[in-house]
Design a protein around this motif. Structure first.
Motif: not given
Ligand code: FAD
Ligand code: FES
Ligand code: FES
Lengths: 170, 328
Positions: A45, B27-28, B30, B32, B97-98, B107, B113, B161, B163, B209-210, B229, B236
């Motif tokens: 990513g 999995l939201g 994904g 992270n 963010g990101a 999500t 999380l 991490p 924002d 917990a969800l 920030k 990025y």
């Molecule tokens: C290269 C890179 C740069 C990034 N830069 C930033 C940044 O500058 N600022 C920033 O804030 N973020 C940054 N991110 C992080 C990114 O914002 C997070 O990875 C993202 O927000 C996670 O959301 P997701 O839905 O993909 O989570 P997932 O990866 O699907 O889940 C993350 C965790 O949350 C749990 N989970 C998900 N949804 C729920 C729910 N509803 N209830 C309970 N548990 C749950 C999952 O089981 C897992 O443990 C970056 C990521 C990458 C790869």
């Protein structure tokens, strides 16, 4: 090992595939569907080389599990052109010489297509002044740099990528 | 990557029931979790995909609060008209963010999380009390330039991490979650925790917990709010330090203020001491500076992250002066 079968549309074609649940859409495209346009840079990513469009939205193929795409419409760099007619973004990259080695280019192209659509929908970026509305026609180089920041280019072709994206707006 | 089963429930009851299975993870987007699975940090047996649930709406409540479903994507929320108009700080934190691609996938529940980016946590060949309780924390004597200066413990100096979570903390947002036992509600401040001697726990959420929704209370003066920030490159990248602020002005005085710092602690750091110092006082650069110095007295920087103390001060003062129109 868990496997699942999956129905999805790739570049307008219906595909039925059988995948290991661990397969990312990037690996599905490259290893199972023979579509090697999308590139694997970092696989974490962090580079954008794997950018594809899902339902018109740009995402990173290396972090999307294929099993999550049941029924989805995926567009890769191979699907941007209309037959022999290049997509305006592809044409603009050629005209502006917006690459060197070309490894990041498929990701840049898909990202730019998705990004222009986001701008068309009025989505703000972190450099958009608070309260301001953005439009494709008013987009400037700072906005393009920020919105394309998820696509790294090891060759440093940014100086031509930004003008190419701006030129592709027509 | 270890093999796993995959389920895509359509109802929240089914989702929380599936989460009771050993080794299950939600999995939201994904962005992270899949990354951590590739790194071997996460080794689930079952992924429960949340994106088929009916949790993707942003709803204005009768009391003026905004209820954000847990599977709303970061990019959709940042572009939401009500969010942009009523809570600029929230929209700005999201787009800070990101990248565009990641925000389209991520999500808001997953964002809350996401796990720390501490390099020792992400490297399974290293000790880490957060990953393997009791194994030790090499970061104190090692690479900690981007780790915590506030609220850390002997066991852990990781930073949170997100924002988005910093803006939510400033806005006194709430988290609603569901377990098989029923619904739980927490404020964002109670949701995140300091590491103490249990750094393996990022939050106070009960196991399995969800998160179903985030609720941002009505705050009319949040129209005067901003997120700023600072990072190692222009875009990025995760925050070195970030600030979420909202100010209610009464002429040239501060009637009320909200201030939270990111990149400095295991949780978004609500600067309550600075807020108290500012409330009712003059909106001047001197007052802002004194309030921040007071807040940061609690800082315990390590050899390589001492710069964050001045940086947090400067970024917060600058954010407040810009928000209030005080000549710098
Ligand atoms: C290269 C890179 C740069 C990034 N830069 C930033 C940044 O500058 N600022 C920033 O804030 N973020 C940054 N991110 C992080 C990114 O914002 C997070 O990875 C993202 O927000 C996670 O959301 P997701 O839905 O993909 O989570 P997932 O990866 O699907 O889940 C993350 C965790 O949350 C749990 N989970 C998900 N949804 C729920 C729910 N509803 N209830 C309970 N548990 C749950 C999952 O089981 C897992 O443990 C970056 C990521 C990458 C790869
Ligand atoms: S290969 Fe997907 S972001 Fe680098
Ligand atoms: S053209 Fe070589 S990486 Fe971009």
């Amino acid at each position: 090992m868990a496997r699942m079968s999956l129905d999805l549309t790739v570049n307008g074609e219906r595909r039925k595939v059988d995948v290991d649940t661990r397969t990312t859409v990037l690996d599905l495209l490259r290893e199972q569907l023979g579509l090697t346009g999308s590139k694997k840079g970092c696989d974490h990513g962090q580079c954008g080389a794997c950018t594809v469009l899902v339902a018109g939205r740009r995402v990173l193929g290396c972090l999307v599990l294929a099993v999550t795409l049941e029924g989805a419409e995926v567009t890769t760099v191979e699907g941007l052109a209309d037959g022999d007619d290049l997509h305006p973004v592809q044409r603009a990259f050629l005209d502006a010489d917006a690459f060197q080695c070309g490894y990041c280019t498929p990701g840049q192209l898909c990202s730019a297509v998705g990004m222009l659509r986001e701008v068309g929908e009025g989505w703000p970026s972190v450099v958009t002044p608070p309260g301001a509305t953005v439009s494709v026609s008013s987009l400037g180089p700072d906005e393009v740099r920020e919105r394309m920041s998820g696509n790294l280019c090891r060759c440093g072709a940014y100086v031509n990528i930004v003008p190419a994206v701006l030129a592709a707006r027509r | 990557m270890k093999a796993f089963e995959y389920e895509r429930p359509v109802g929240v009851t089914e989702a929380v029931a599936l989460a009771r299975r050993a080794g299950s993870r939600f999995l939201g987007g994904g962005t992270n979790l899949v990354d951590l699975m590739k790194l071997g940090v996460e080794t689930p047996d079952l992924l429960v995909d949340l994106t088929g649930l009916d949790l993707a709406e942003v709803l204005e409540q009768p009391d003026g609060a905004l209820r954000i479903g847990a599977t709303v994507r970061n990019s959709d929320l940042s572009a939401n008209d009500a969010v942009r108009a009523r809570y600029p700080v929230l929209s700005q934190a999201l787009v800070a963010g990101a990248s565009g691609q990641l925000r389209n996938m991520a999500t808001v529940g997953g964002n809350m999380l996401q796990r720390t980016r501490c390099p020792y946590f992400q490297d399974v060949t290293k000790a880490c009390n957060k990953r393997v309780p009791g194994s030790g924390c090499p970061a104190r004597a090692g690479e900690h330039r981007n780790l915590a200066i506030l609220g850390a413990s002997e066991a852990c100096i990781a930073t949170s991490p997100s924002d988005f979570a910093v803006a939510l903390a400033a806005l006194d947002a709430g988290v609603t979650a569901l377990t098989t036992e029923g619904e739980v509600s927490l404020t964002v401040s109670d949701f995140f925790r300091l590491p103490g001697d249990e750094p393996q726990r990022d939050t106070n959420l009960p196991p399995g917990a969800l998160v179903t929704a985030l609720t941002v209370p009505r705050l009319d003066w949040a129209t005067r709010s901003a997120y700023r920030k600072v990072r190692d490159r222009a875009s990025y990248a995760f925050a070195l330090v970030s600030v979420a602020a909202a100010v209610d002005l009464d002429g040239d005085r501060v009637r009320d203020v909200r201030l939270a710092l990111g990149g400095v602690a295991h949780a978004p750091w609500r600067a309550t001491r600075a807020e108290e110092a500012l409330r009712g006082g003059p909106a001047t650069e001197e007052a802002f500076s004194a309030a921040l110095r007071g807040e940061l007295e609690a800082a315990e920087p390590l050899p390589h992250n001492g710069f964050k103390v001045d940086l947090a001060h400067n970024v917060a003062v600058r954010t407040l002066t810009e928000l209030t129109g005080v000549p710098a």
